[in-house]
Design a protein around this motif. Structure first.
Motif, PDB file in Angstrom:
ATOM      1  N   ILE A  12     -67.337   9.578 142.199  1.00 18.42           N
ATOM      2  CA  ILE A  12     -66.869   9.979 140.868  1.00 18.42           C
ATOM      3  C   ILE A  12     -65.768  11.035 140.991  1.00 18.42           C
ATOM      4  O   ILE A  12     -64.756  10.978 140.288  1.00 18.42           O
ATOM      5  N   ARG A  13     -65.928  11.968 141.898  1.00 22.88           N
ATOM      6  CA  ARG A  13     -64.878  12.972 142.119  1.00 22.88           C
ATOM      7  C   ARG A  13     -63.573  12.303 142.564  1.00 22.88           C
ATOM      8  O   ARG A  13     -62.493  12.711 142.148  1.00 22.88           O
ATOM      9  N   ARG A  14     -63.688  11.258 143.382  1.00 22.30           N
ATOM     10  CA  ARG A  14     -62.482  10.516 143.785  1.00 22.30           C
ATOM     11  C   ARG A  14     -61.842   9.833 142.579  1.00 22.30           C
ATOM     12  O   ARG A  14     -60.606   9.751 142.495  1.00 22.30           O
ATOM     13  N   GLN A  15     -62.647   9.351 141.635  1.00 25.92           N
ATOM     14  CA  GLN A  15     -62.091   8.745 140.419  1.00 25.92           C
ATOM     15  C   GLN A  15     -61.305   9.785 139.616  1.00 25.92           C
ATOM     16  O   GLN A  15     -60.240   9.483 139.090  1.00 25.92           O
ATOM     17  N   VAL A  16     -61.824  10.986 139.527  1.00 22.35           N
ATOM     18  CA  VAL A  16     -61.111  12.055 138.809  1.00 22.35           C
ATOM     19  C   VAL A  16     -59.828  12.410 139.549  1.00 22.35           C
ATOM     20  O   VAL A  16     -58.785  12.639 138.932  1.00 22.35           O
ATOM     21  N   ASP A  84     -77.047   4.378 137.111  1.00 21.75           N
ATOM     22  CA  ASP A  84     -75.962   3.592 136.518  1.00 21.75           C
ATOM     23  C   ASP A  84     -75.102   4.350 135.519  1.00 21.75           C
ATOM     24  O   ASP A  84     -74.155   3.805 134.981  1.00 21.75           O
ATOM     25  N   VAL A  85     -75.421   5.610 135.264  1.00 23.85           N
ATOM     26  CA  VAL A  85     -74.589   6.450 134.404  1.00 23.85           C
ATOM     27  C   VAL A  85     -74.446   7.830 135.042  1.00 23.85           C
ATOM     28  O   VAL A  85     -75.281   8.251 135.840  1.00 23.85           O
ATOM     29  N   ALA A  86     -73.368   8.509 134.664  1.00 26.02           N
ATOM     30  CA  ALA A  86     -73.122   9.853 135.182  1.00 26.02           C
ATOM     31  C   ALA A  86     -72.274  10.602 134.164  1.00 26.02           C
ATOM     32  O   ALA A  86     -71.652   9.992 133.290  1.00 26.02           O
ATOM     33  N   PHE A  87     -72.280  11.910 134.269  1.00 30.13           N
ATOM     34  CA  PHE A  87     -71.363  12.693 133.443  1.00 30.13           C
ATOM     35  C   PHE A  87     -70.786  13.814 134.286  1.00 30.13           C
ATOM     36  O   PHE A  87     -71.367  14.251 135.281  1.00 30.13           O
ATOM     37  N   GLY A  88     -69.607  14.227 133.872  1.00 32.56           N
ATOM     38  CA  GLY A  88     -68.947  15.337 134.540  1.00 32.56           C
ATOM     39  C   GLY A  88     -68.247  16.195 133.502  1.00 32.56           C
ATOM     40  O   GLY A  88     -67.896  15.719 132.423  1.00 32.56           O
ATOM     41  N   HIS A  89     -68.075  17.457 133.823  1.00 33.48           N
ATOM     42  CA  HIS A  89     -67.349  18.350 132.908  1.00 33.48           C
ATOM     43  C   HIS A  89     -66.609  19.394 133.713  1.00 33.48           C
ATOM     44  O   HIS A  89     -66.978  19.717 134.843  1.00 33.48           O
ATOM     45  N   GLY A 106     -48.629  24.132 130.254  1.00 35.43           N
ATOM     46  CA  GLY A 106     -49.697  23.460 129.525  1.00 35.43           C
ATOM     47  C   GLY A 106     -50.756  24.435 129.047  1.00 35.43           C
ATOM     48  O   GLY A 106     -50.591  25.642 129.101  1.00 35.43           O
ATOM     49  N   MET A 107     -51.844  23.872 128.569  1.00 38.32           N
ATOM     50  CA  MET A 107     -52.961  24.703 128.130  1.00 38.32           C
ATOM     51  C   MET A 107     -54.236  24.130 128.735  1.00 38.32           C
ATOM     52  O   MET A 107     -54.344  22.936 128.990  1.00 38.32           O
ATOM     53  N   TRP A 108     -55.173  25.011 128.988  1.00 39.48           N
ATOM     54  CA  TRP A 108     -56.468  24.579 129.502  1.00 39.48           C
ATOM     55  C   TRP A 108     -57.309  24.049 128.350  1.00 39.48           C
ATOM     56  O   TRP A 108     -57.322  24.629 127.272  1.00 39.48           O
ATOM     57  N   VAL A 109     -57.965  22.942 128.596  1.00 38.48           N
ATOM     58  CA  VAL A 109     -58.874  22.350 127.623  1.00 38.48           C
ATOM     59  C   VAL A 109     -60.218  22.124 128.302  1.00 38.48           C
ATOM     60  O   VAL A 109     -60.324  22.120 129.528  1.00 38.48           O
ATOM     61  N   ARG A 110     -61.235  21.925 127.484  1.00 40.33           N
ATOM     62  CA  ARG A 110     -62.543  21.562 128.010  1.00 40.33           C
ATOM     63  C   ARG A 110     -62.568  20.042 128.110  1.00 40.33           C
ATOM     64  O   ARG A 110     -62.178  19.354 127.167  1.00 40.33           O
ATOM     65  N   ALA A 111     -62.985  19.522 129.241  1.00 39.70           N
ATOM     66  CA  ALA A 111     -62.971  18.076 129.464  1.00 39.70           C
ATOM     67  C   ALA A 111     -64.362  17.606 129.894  1.00 39.70           C
ATOM     68  O   ALA A 111     -64.974  18.201 130.780  1.00 39.70           O
ATOM     69  N   THR A 112     -64.824  16.552 129.236  1.00 40.34           N
ATOM     70  CA  THR A 112     -66.108  15.946 129.566  1.00 40.34           C
ATOM     71  C   THR A 112     -65.882  14.453 129.768  1.00 40.34           C
ATOM     72  O   THR A 112     -65.150  13.825 129.010  1.00 40.34           O
ATOM     73  N   PHE A 113     -66.501  13.909 130.805  1.00 42.44           N
ATOM     74  CA  PHE A 113     -66.379  12.493 131.125  1.00 42.44           C
ATOM     75  C   PHE A 113     -67.767  11.873 131.207  1.00 42.44           C
ATOM     76  O   PHE A 113     -68.668  12.455 131.819  1.00 42.44           O
ATOM     77  N   LEU A 118     -70.066   0.092 137.298  1.00 42.26           N
ATOM     78  CA  LEU A 118     -69.760  -1.329 137.123  1.00 42.26           C
ATOM     79  C   LEU A 118     -69.566  -1.916 138.505  1.00 42.26           C
ATOM     80  O   LEU A 118     -68.660  -1.483 139.234  1.00 42.26           O
ATOM     81  N   GLY A 119     -70.404  -2.865 138.869  1.00 44.19           N
ATOM     82  CA  GLY A 119     -70.347  -3.410 140.219  1.00 44.19           C
ATOM     83  C   GLY A 119     -70.671  -2.314 141.202  1.00 44.19           C
ATOM     84  O   GLY A 119     -71.691  -1.631 141.073  1.00 44.19           O
ATOM     85  N   ASP A 120     -69.781  -2.085 142.161  1.00 39.92           N
ATOM     86  CA  ASP A 120     -70.030  -1.040 143.145  1.00 39.92           C
ATOM     87  C   ASP A 120     -69.184   0.210 142.900  1.00 39.92           C
ATOM     88  O   ASP A 120     -69.066   1.064 143.771  1.00 39.92           O
ATOM     89  N   GLY A 121     -68.603   0.327 141.705  1.00 45.68           N
ATOM     90  CA  GLY A 121     -67.763   1.478 141.407  1.00 45.68           C
ATOM     91  C   GLY A 121     -68.113   2.147 140.099  1.00 45.68           C
ATOM     92  O   GLY A 121     -68.940   1.665 139.331  1.00 45.68           O
ATOM     93  N   TRP A 122     -67.486   3.276 139.858  1.00 51.07           N
ATOM     94  CA  TRP A 122     -67.696   4.068 138.649  1.00 51.07           C
ATOM     95  C   TRP A 122     -66.435   4.052 137.801  1.00 51.07           C
ATOM     96  O   TRP A 122     -65.329   4.216 138.323  1.00 51.07           O
ATOM     97  N   VAL A 123     -66.596   3.865 136.493  1.00 53.45           N
ATOM     98  CA  VAL A 123     -65.472   3.894 135.560  1.00 53.45           C
ATOM     99  C   VAL A 123     -65.803   4.815 134.396  1.00 53.45           C
ATOM    100  O   VAL A 123     -66.979   5.060 134.086  1.00 53.45           O
ATOM    101  N   ILE A 124     -64.769   5.308 133.746  1.00 53.01           N
ATOM    102  CA  ILE A 124     -64.938   6.230 132.622  1.00 53.01           C
ATOM    103  C   ILE A 124     -65.234   5.419 131.364  1.00 53.01           C
ATOM    104  O   ILE A 124     -64.430   4.582 130.955  1.00 53.01           O
ATOM    105  N   ALA A 125     -66.389   5.672 130.768  1.00 52.07           N
ATOM    106  CA  ALA A 125     -66.785   5.000 129.534  1.00 52.07           C
ATOM    107  C   ALA A 125     -66.543   5.885 128.315  1.00 52.07           C
ATOM    108  O   ALA A 125     -66.465   5.387 127.189  1.00 52.07           O
ATOM    109  N   HIS A 126     -66.457   7.175 128.549  1.00 50.49           N
ATOM    110  CA  HIS A 126     -66.227   8.124 127.450  1.00 50.49           C
ATOM    111  C   HIS A 126     -65.541   9.358 128.015  1.00 50.49           C
ATOM    112  O   HIS A 126     -65.853   9.805 129.119  1.00 50.49           O
ATOM    113  N   ASP A 127     -64.609   9.898 127.257  1.00 51.52           N
ATOM    114  CA  ASP A 127     -64.066  11.207 127.593  1.00 51.52           C
ATOM    115  C   ASP A 127     -63.860  11.992 126.313  1.00 51.52           C
ATOM    116  O   ASP A 127     -63.721  11.433 125.228  1.00 51.52           O
TER     117      ASP A 127
END
Length: 155
Positions: A12-16, A84-89, A106-113, A118-127
């Motif tokens: 998941i960190r690699r996806q980010v 099968d689910v994860a979250f990050g912030h 830029g400006m710093w924002v709060r980010a939640t993912f 899906l299959g053998d990988g992780w994808v962002i379903a919500h941000d």
């Protein structure tokens, strides 16, 4: 030997990291591969939600229209993964050189993912991206920076 959860959290960190790379490269097709087709995004700009992959990509294309060069940084990213689910912030910042040649930090924002396996990988379903609100004025507070340590943590 790492546990499955440690392996998943690293993936998941690699996806980010890929998200940051694709934003820097303005790679819409690369970004498209990071999200579910039914992604729901609560981003900083209207409307209240962007639903679906095409809406999310349009949102990124709108951001690209302002920048000649851009970078995305995420700080203090924490991730927790289940089967099968994860979250990050963490805190995110989009910065770079605007089309008019002006450099912006830029400006710093709060980010939640929210991630889905899906299959053998992780994808962002919500941000979700947000800025703190000054309740007295109704204005967003956009000049804050992440602290080394949260001021809300007990000593």
């Amino acid at each position: 030997m790492p546990t499955q959860h440690e392996v998943d959290e690293a993936a998941i960190r690699r996806q980010v990291d890929r998200l940051a790379y694709c934003l820097h490269a303005k790679d819409v097709e690369g970004l498209r591969r990071l999200y579910t087709t039914d992604v729901v995004s609560f981003d900083i700009d209207p409307p209240l939600q962007h639903v679906g992959l095409d809406a999310k990509m349009k949102n990124w294309e709108n951001a690209f229209a302002f920048f000649d060069e851009l970078a995305y940084e995420i700080r203090d990213f924490t991730v927790v993964a289940s089967d099968d689910v994860a979250f990050g912030h963490g805190f995110g910042r989009l910065s770079g050189t605007l089309k008019n040649g002006v450099a912006t930090s830029g400006m710093w924002v709060r980010a939640t993912f929210g991630f889905r396996r899906l299959g053998d990988g992780w994808v962002i379903a919500h941000d979700q991206v947000s800025v703190p609100l000054d309740i007295a004025t109704g204005n967003g507070v956009t000049d804050l920076e992440p602290a080394t340590r949260s001021t809300d943590e007990p000593e």
